[in-house]
Design an enzyme around this catalytic site. Structure first.
Site, PDB file in Angstrom:
ATOM      1  N   CYS A   1      54.444  39.430  43.877  1.00 44.38           N
ATOM      2  CA  CYS A   1      53.745  39.188  45.149  1.00 44.38           C
ATOM      3  C   CYS A   1      54.720  38.751  46.230  1.00 44.38           C
ATOM      4  O   CYS A   1      54.465  38.929  47.412  1.00 44.38           O
ATOM      5  CB  CYS A   1      52.670  38.134  44.955  1.00 44.38           C
ATOM      6  SG  CYS A   1      53.313  36.636  44.193  1.00 44.38           S
TER       7      CYS A   1
ATOM      8  N   GLU B   1      45.420  33.459  46.469  1.00 41.89           N
ATOM      9  CA  GLU B   1      46.769  33.997  46.629  1.00 41.89           C
ATOM     10  C   GLU B   1      46.621  35.510  46.570  1.00 41.89           C
ATOM     11  O   GLU B   1      46.293  36.050  45.509  1.00 41.89           O
ATOM     12  CB  GLU B   1      47.670  33.533  45.479  1.00 41.89           C
ATOM     13  CG  GLU B   1      47.845  32.027  45.371  1.00 41.89           C
ATOM     14  CD  GLU B   1      48.619  31.455  46.533  1.00 41.89           C
ATOM     15  OE1 GLU B   1      49.312  32.210  47.235  1.00 41.89           O
ATOM     16  OE2 GLU B   1      48.513  30.239  46.748  1.00 41.89           O
TER      17      GLU B   1
HETATM   18  P1  NAP Z   1      43.277  42.431  41.068  1.00 45.80           P
HETATM   19  O1  NAP Z   1      42.907  43.785  40.623  1.00 45.80           O
HETATM   20  O2  NAP Z   1      42.738  41.941  42.344  1.00 45.80           O
HETATM   21  O3  NAP Z   1      42.857  41.463  39.861  1.00 45.80           O
HETATM   22  C1  NAP Z   1      43.145  40.081  39.884  1.00 45.80           C
HETATM   23  C2  NAP Z   1      42.262  39.363  38.894  1.00 45.80           C
HETATM   24  O4  NAP Z   1      40.905  39.373  39.360  1.00 45.80           O
HETATM   25  C3  NAP Z   1      42.227  40.006  37.514  1.00 45.80           C
HETATM   26  O5  NAP Z   1      42.152  38.996  36.529  1.00 45.80           O
HETATM   27  C4  NAP Z   1      40.936  40.810  37.556  1.00 45.80           C
HETATM   28  O6  NAP Z   1      40.402  41.075  36.288  1.00 45.80           O
HETATM   29  C5  NAP Z   1      40.048  39.860  38.328  1.00 45.80           C
HETATM   30  N1  NAP Z   1      38.890  40.481  38.958  1.00 45.80           N
HETATM   31  C6  NAP Z   1      38.620  41.793  39.157  1.00 45.80           C
HETATM   32  N2  NAP Z   1      37.437  41.925  39.797  1.00 45.80           N
HETATM   33  C7  NAP Z   1      36.958  40.687  40.002  1.00 45.80           C
HETATM   34  C8  NAP Z   1      35.786  40.161  40.617  1.00 45.80           C
HETATM   35  N3  NAP Z   1      34.865  40.960  41.158  1.00 45.80           N
HETATM   36  N4  NAP Z   1      35.616  38.828  40.654  1.00 45.80           N
HETATM   37  C9  NAP Z   1      36.538  38.000  40.127  1.00 45.80           C
HETATM   38  N5  NAP Z   1      37.675  38.441  39.536  1.00 45.80           N
HETATM   39  C10 NAP Z   1      37.886  39.756  39.471  1.00 45.80           C
HETATM   40  O7  NAP Z   1      44.861  42.269  41.167  1.00 45.80           O
HETATM   41  P2  NAP Z   1      45.955  42.767  40.128  1.00 45.80           P
HETATM   42  O8  NAP Z   1      46.012  44.254  40.221  1.00 45.80           O
HETATM   43  O9  NAP Z   1      45.766  42.129  38.794  1.00 45.80           O
HETATM   44  O10 NAP Z   1      47.281  42.131  40.743  1.00 45.80           O
HETATM   45  C11 NAP Z   1      48.056  42.731  41.743  1.00 45.80           C
HETATM   46  C12 NAP Z   1      47.825  42.069  43.088  1.00 45.80           C
HETATM   47  O11 NAP Z   1      47.938  40.667  42.982  1.00 45.80           O
HETATM   48  C13 NAP Z   1      48.844  42.494  44.133  1.00 45.80           C
HETATM   49  O12 NAP Z   1      48.187  42.820  45.316  1.00 45.80           O
HETATM   50  C14 NAP Z   1      49.706  41.251  44.335  1.00 45.80           C
HETATM   51  O13 NAP Z   1      50.283  41.144  45.620  1.00 45.80           O
HETATM   52  C15 NAP Z   1      48.754  40.170  44.058  1.00 45.80           C
HETATM   53  N6  NAP Z   1      49.454  38.983  43.611  1.00 45.80           N
HETATM   54  C16 NAP Z   1      49.532  37.907  44.431  1.00 45.80           C
HETATM   55  C17 NAP Z   1      50.204  36.766  44.026  1.00 45.80           C
HETATM   56  C18 NAP Z   1      50.287  35.551  44.901  1.00 45.80           C
HETATM   57  O14 NAP Z   1      50.625  34.490  44.380  1.00 45.80           O
HETATM   58  N7  NAP Z   1      50.001  35.625  46.170  1.00 45.80           N
HETATM   59  C19 NAP Z   1      50.802  36.716  42.763  1.00 45.80           C
HETATM   60  C20 NAP Z   1      50.712  37.831  41.952  1.00 45.80           C
HETATM   61  C21 NAP Z   1      50.036  38.957  42.382  1.00 45.80           C
HETATM   62  P3  NAP Z   1      40.761  42.453  35.538  1.00 45.80           P
HETATM   63  O15 NAP Z   1      42.217  42.453  35.304  1.00 45.80           O
HETATM   64  O16 NAP Z   1      39.957  42.356  34.289  1.00 45.80           O
HETATM   65  O17 NAP Z   1      40.307  43.545  36.459  1.00 45.80           O
END
Ligand code: NAP
Length: 523
Positions: free
Chosen positions: A296, A257
């Site tokens: 999101c 997602e």
């Molecule tokens: P993110 O920076 O991509 O992080 C998402 C998750 O992935 C966090 O738990 C992060 O850990 C972890 N992560 C980071 N690097 C990783 C790696 N190399 N391998 C595996 N996992 C890793 O996103 P965010 O800033 O938390 O969230 C915002 C984004 O999420 C927005 O773009 C939003 O649109 C999207 N979103 C989408 C949905 C949906 O259902 N489609 C819902 C909510 C949000 P850390 O926090 O420790 O870095």
């Protein structure tokens, strides 16, 4: 030093051995707690969940597992006040926005408890009817669905620490699959507390529900071929996940997602005095400000007939002007903070990029903050942009700004509007506003191939509609293309991800037994 939250992993509580990451109040700037996963024995913890947790869950039938979900709901409901306090402090959200996450998560868990009850005493599911494989009516094929003998690794984004946990964990646990959740670090506290409360209540068997807070380092390395992973986050991190050997070499099933440029679309033929126009204006302003636009599913692009561009700008701007921004502890505040300074910087930079191709129709930059110090608080006012030349505004169709920002775009015809909406390259949700049922139905079908959900709003459902951005567990959540290509929720459809489908080819008498059997797996 602030408290270091323990992880629950391998059937025990344990602290990371590093200094960890400090979670901060985004309004007051005060440190809250720390999280850390350094030094955990990941291979052993995954094996414990997979073997001990998985076997115990699979020994239960769907109805028994549904009862466990129901018991978890009761524990969470009893502790709601603590969750609201954590959300206020760590996410900087006003009460109504915290509810979307906290009560939305508990409601989703409760919905799966009810859905699971309907599956009865079975230990596996049958998929459709037996089919003959040739002329011989005795030898047939029956598809079955059985829980995967792996673990579900759930990696979540920071913006939904409660809902993001339960919307994934509920279908996994109901399916009989143990979960290991890794919350987004910035807001991991709420996820950790909810898991702690449920674990301490002794509801699920050991190994069924685990939590690792802090860095994701090593988690994907621990995945084995029959494990599954559900990821929510940015498109950039999703790209790294797809490249990891767990996915590219070991074929771990992955659901993604990612981010999305969701649309709101006022159908041709409506005018500025119509009910549909009013409904669009209200929903756009609401979507921009709920959780400070950190959803999101939030509306990012707003499509109106070109003759209504100025009227829409004026009406949305007027609503935004009444939004009070600041400290969520002050009752007069309607919109709290972004989650941290990194996100505030990212939103400001994204806004500047959008402004290279769009005008500022309502500027939130100078919004006065209530009870909050602008030098410390990560609060930004809502900003409505507009691009009169919607075709030329490439950045608007390509870049998600994860904050209270949306762009108004005029279209020349219905066909033109659909072309522009599709430039989002696949989104989670589009909402359509109109009063002609045929036109609404036609537009919904036209957008269904590029959207996981189409939210169609006519005046007759004004009071009962569930909201553009609210994800209801009965409906699919996910979207094709840029939105990640994933599918979550959608009622019992969600269980499919955590089950393996197998075609059993056998005599009709064997297949008849298999269709009606309630037996637990023997090994
Ligand atoms: P993110 O920076 O991509 O992080 C998402 C998750 O992935 C966090 O738990 C992060 O850990 C972890 N992560 C980071 N690097 C990783 C790696 N190399 N391998 C595996 N996992 C890793 O996103 P965010 O800033 O938390 O969230 C915002 C984004 O999420 C927005 O773009 C939003 O649109 C999207 N979103 C989408 C949905 C949906 O259902 N489609 C819902 C909510 C949000 P850390 O926090 O420790 O870095």
């Amino acid at each position: 030093m602030t408290e270091l939250l323990p992880n629950y992993f391998g059937g025990q509580w344990s602290h990371g051995t590093g200094t960890g990451s400090t979670l901060v109040d985004p309004v007051l700037g005060t440190p809250l707690v720390r999280v850390d996963a350094t030094g955990l024995d990941l291979a052993a913890g995954f094996a414990f969940a997979r073997d001990t947790g998985g076997a115990a869950l699979r020994a239960l039938n769907y109805r028994e597992r549904a009862a466990l979900l129901g018991a978890a709901v009761k524990v969470l409901q009893a502790n709601r006040d603590a969750y609201y306090e954590i959300a206020t402090a760590n996410s900087g959200t006003v009460k109504n926005d915290s509810a979307v996450d906290i009560d939305g998560g508990i409601f989703t868990l409760g919905t799966y408890a009810k859905l699971g009850e309907s599956l009865g005493e079975r230990h596996h599911l049958v998929d459709a009817d037996m089919v003959r494989l040739g002329k011989d009516p005795l030898f047939q094929s029956q598809h079955v669905l059985v829980p995967t003998r792996g673990v579900a690794l759930l990696i979540n984004a920071f913006n939904f620490p409660s809902w993001g946990l339960w919307e994934k964990a509920a279908p996994a646990l109901l399916s009989g699959v143990p979960v290991i959740v890794k919350p987004g670090t910035a807001t991991a506290w709420l996820t950790q507390r909810m898991v702690q409360d449920v674990v301490n209540a002794g509801i699920f068997p050991p190994g069924a529900l685990s939590i690792v807070c802090g860095s994701s380092a090593g988690l994907l390395d621990a995945l084995q071929p029959l494990d599954v992973m559900s990821f929510t986050g940015s498109a950039e991190t999703a790209h790294q996940v797809r490249l990891h050997a767990a996915v590219s070499q070991r074929s771990v099933r992955v659901n993604i997602e990612a981010d999305s440029l969701n649309s709101a679309y006022l159908l041709p033929g409506e005018d500025a005095s119509s009910a549909a126009f009013g409904l669009l204006v209200k929903e756009v302003a609401r979507e921009m400000t709920v959780k400070s636009g950190q959803k999101c599913t939030a509306i990012r692009r707003v499509f109106v007939p070109e003759a209504l561009y100025d009227a829409a700008a004026q009406a949305i701007g007027a609503r935004l002007a009444s939004t009070t921004v600041g400290n969520p502890r002050n009752e007069s505040v309607r919109m709290g903070a972004l989650v941290n300074r990194a996100q505030m910087t990212s939103v400001r930079q994204g806004l500047q990029q959008l402004q290279t191709q769009a005008d500022t129709l309502y500027d939130g930059a100078n919004t006065p903050l209530v009870d909050a110090d602008p030098a410390i608080a990560c609060c930004v006012g809502p900003t409505l942009l507009g691009a009169r030349n919607a075709d030329a505004a490439d950045v608007v169709h390509a870049m998600e700004v994860f904050g209270p920002v949306a762009t108004l775009l005029p279209y020349r015809s219905g066909t033109h509007a659909l072309e522009l909406i599709r430039r989002g390259q696949g989104s989670l949700v589009a909402s359509i506003y109109g009063s002609d049922p045929q036109a609404l139905a036609d537009a919904a079908l036209a957008l269904a191939d590029s959207h996981g959900r189409v939210h169609s709003i006519s005046p007759d459902v004004a009071a009962s509609q569930t909201g553009h951005g609210n994800v209801m567990p009965q409906s699919l959540h996910g979207g094709p293309g840029r939105a990640g290509g994933g599918e979550e929720l959608g009622g019992l459809r969600a269980l499919g991800f955590y089950h393996r489908r197998s075609a059993v080819q056998a005599s009709t008498s064997v297949l008849s037994l298999l269709r009606t059997s309630d037996a637990a797996p023997t090994v």
